[in-house]
Design an enzyme around this catalytic site. Sequence first.
Site, mmCIF file in Angstrom:
data_model
loop_
_atom_site.group_PDB
_atom_site.id
_atom_site.type_symbol
_atom_site.label_atom_id
_atom_site.label_comp_id
_atom_site.label_asym_id
_atom_site.label_seq_id
_atom_site.Cartn_x
_atom_site.Cartn_y
_atom_site.Cartn_z
ATOM 1 C CG ASP A 13 -17.943 -21.276 -62.890
ATOM 2 O OD1 ASP A 13 -18.883 -20.742 -62.284
ATOM 3 O OD2 ASP A 13 -17.556 -22.435 -62.675
ATOM 4 C CG HIS A 41 -24.197 -15.039 -62.609
ATOM 5 N ND1 HIS A 41 -23.635 -15.881 -63.528
ATOM 6 C CD2 HIS A 41 -25.521 -15.096 -62.816
ATOM 7 C CE1 HIS A 41 -24.584 -16.412 -64.260
ATOM 8 N NE2 HIS A 41 -25.740 -15.965 -63.844
HETATM 9 P P1 GDP Z 1 -20.507 -16.610 -64.366
HETATM 10 O O1 GDP Z 1 -21.218 -17.560 -63.474
HETATM 11 O O2 GDP Z 1 -20.462 -17.058 -65.789
HETATM 12 O O3 GDP Z 1 -20.994 -15.209 -64.233
HETATM 13 O O4 GDP Z 1 -18.973 -16.591 -63.922
HETATM 14 P P2 GDP Z 1 -18.360 -16.479 -62.438
HETATM 15 O O5 GDP Z 1 -18.832 -15.239 -61.809
HETATM 16 O O6 GDP Z 1 -18.522 -17.742 -61.692
HETATM 17 O O7 GDP Z 1 -16.805 -16.405 -62.784
HETATM 18 C C1 GDP Z 1 -16.223 -15.374 -63.408
HETATM 19 C C2 GDP Z 1 -15.151 -14.789 -62.472
HETATM 20 O O8 GDP Z 1 -14.204 -14.092 -63.219
HETATM 21 C C3 GDP Z 1 -15.688 -13.783 -61.482
HETATM 22 O O9 GDP Z 1 -14.945 -13.848 -60.289
HETATM 23 C C4 GDP Z 1 -15.464 -12.437 -62.187
HETATM 24 O O10 GDP Z 1 -15.327 -11.330 -61.293
HETATM 25 C C5 GDP Z 1 -14.179 -12.716 -62.870
HETATM 26 N N1 GDP Z 1 -13.991 -12.037 -64.147
HETATM 27 C C6 GDP Z 1 -14.921 -11.807 -65.107
HETATM 28 N N2 GDP Z 1 -14.356 -11.225 -66.181
HETATM 29 C C7 GDP Z 1 -13.029 -11.095 -65.886
HETATM 30 C C8 GDP Z 1 -11.907 -10.614 -66.616
HETATM 31 O O11 GDP Z 1 -11.979 -10.173 -67.739
HETATM 32 N N3 GDP Z 1 -10.685 -10.688 -65.977
HETATM 33 C C9 GDP Z 1 -10.518 -11.155 -64.727
HETATM 34 N N4 GDP Z 1 -9.308 -11.195 -64.192
HETATM 35 N N5 GDP Z 1 -11.575 -11.639 -64.015
HETATM 36 C C10 GDP Z 1 -12.808 -11.599 -64.594
#
Ligand code: GDP
Length: 428
Positions: A13, A41
């Site tokens: 995440d 993701h």
């Molecule tokens: P992944 O599985 O590694 O892709 O991560 P996830 O999607 O589970 O979690 C990342 C969350 O953080 C998602 O809801 C993204 O939209 C959000 N996100 C990613 N980058 C940023 C950021 O720079 N700032 C904020 N506020 N949210 C972000």
Amino acid sequence: MNNCAIVGINWGDEGKGRMVDLLTEHFDVVVRYQGGGNAGHTVVNEKGRFALHLLPSGIFRDGVVNILGNGVALDPENLLGEIKAVMSQGVGISPDNLKISERASLLFPWHRDLDELEEKRLKDKKYGSTKQGIAPFYSDKYQKKTILAGELFFPDELKAHLADLLEWKNLILTNVYGARPYTIESLNDWIRDYCEPLRPFICDTGAFLKQAKTQGKKILFEAQLGALRDLDYGIYPYTTSSNTLAAFAPVGAGLPSLRLDEVIGVVKAYSTCVGEGPFVCEMFGDEAVKLREAGREYGAKTGRPRRVGPIDLVATRYGIEIQAATQIALTKLDVLSYMSEIPVCTAYTVNGAKTERFPFPMELNGAEPVIEYCPGWESDISGIREWSALPQAARDYVRMIERAINCPITYVSVGPERDSIIARKAWS
Ligand code: GDP
């Protein structure tokens, strides 16, 4: 660079999906090489907000070919549902932009059943599985008791193989767990409803990748979860059941001869962890609630509240080492903007001794975090796109992490949208 893996450095995440979505513009092919539909993701771009579980995050870019490699837990039910959901939001998916390895094994409904039954049996000792069948699936794969996607093209052999597996699996379901057995009719229906529609996508993706490499096409490898969830190097047994490391990318993708040019490790500006297991830097009480709300830290697949904590430099250094990361994307820096001072876990105390080494899993249970504080910036940074425009305290925080992990931080993200990113060096 010609190829690159984007991997998680922590517990998952970290925001890998948004980094893949951003960087796919430089690539021709995006490959998922491990894991299944058990994590998600989240990608936000001009087409909408999407929670991807199995589909590679390159699916939104025209001209990018997306591949589900042999190392993936191919869950036909989840995948079909996801394809339909993403297409209903206006994204085109066809065998031209999505290819499934004929060597990927199929995740059967009984894998989900067994996940659920085993978690029930474990009661308070449960692993905190997402109950998507991933652990039973990989166990079966290593026992050589799965069906390969390519077997769908050999109906007679498939029939015999299915009958053998059914006999074996029913013994376990009924004798070990007292659960209901499957019938060959129900399996045939499942194959017809969920596997047959995927046939047009299934092909020799190894040959496709080999040709792509020969033609000088640029290939991006997309990992699921993070280094600390790696089956061999993570916080076993609270790991996932596959290898989340970049080193596994060429094997799980279908191009074992490939050497990676770059590994971009994704690190969150603070820590989160879903499910059970040791999480040394965990925050509790109001402090945790505030951070969880600020970061909207709820599981993309399950909606479960994520456990939260400050950035853990011990775990992050270890993650970078085992991922062999060559550069870092630091995500969600904007989430920390409300803090007047920012806690950082700089070391652990294990058996009364301070250490910066990431301990053996059993030792993690008794480990305590050593917390230090950095000044906060207490202003909205979500609109900033230039490194020099960040408040001094924000730049100092990033530089402090960079020194501690000894790896260049080349991207800093300040919001979930595709363009909410500060690139500290030009793409090359
Ligand atoms: P992944 O599985 O590694 O892709 O991560 P996830 O999607 O589970 O979690 C990342 C969350 O953080 C998602 O809801 C993204 O939209 C959000 N996100 C990613 N980058 C940023 C950021 O720079 N700032 C904020 N506020 N949210 C972000």
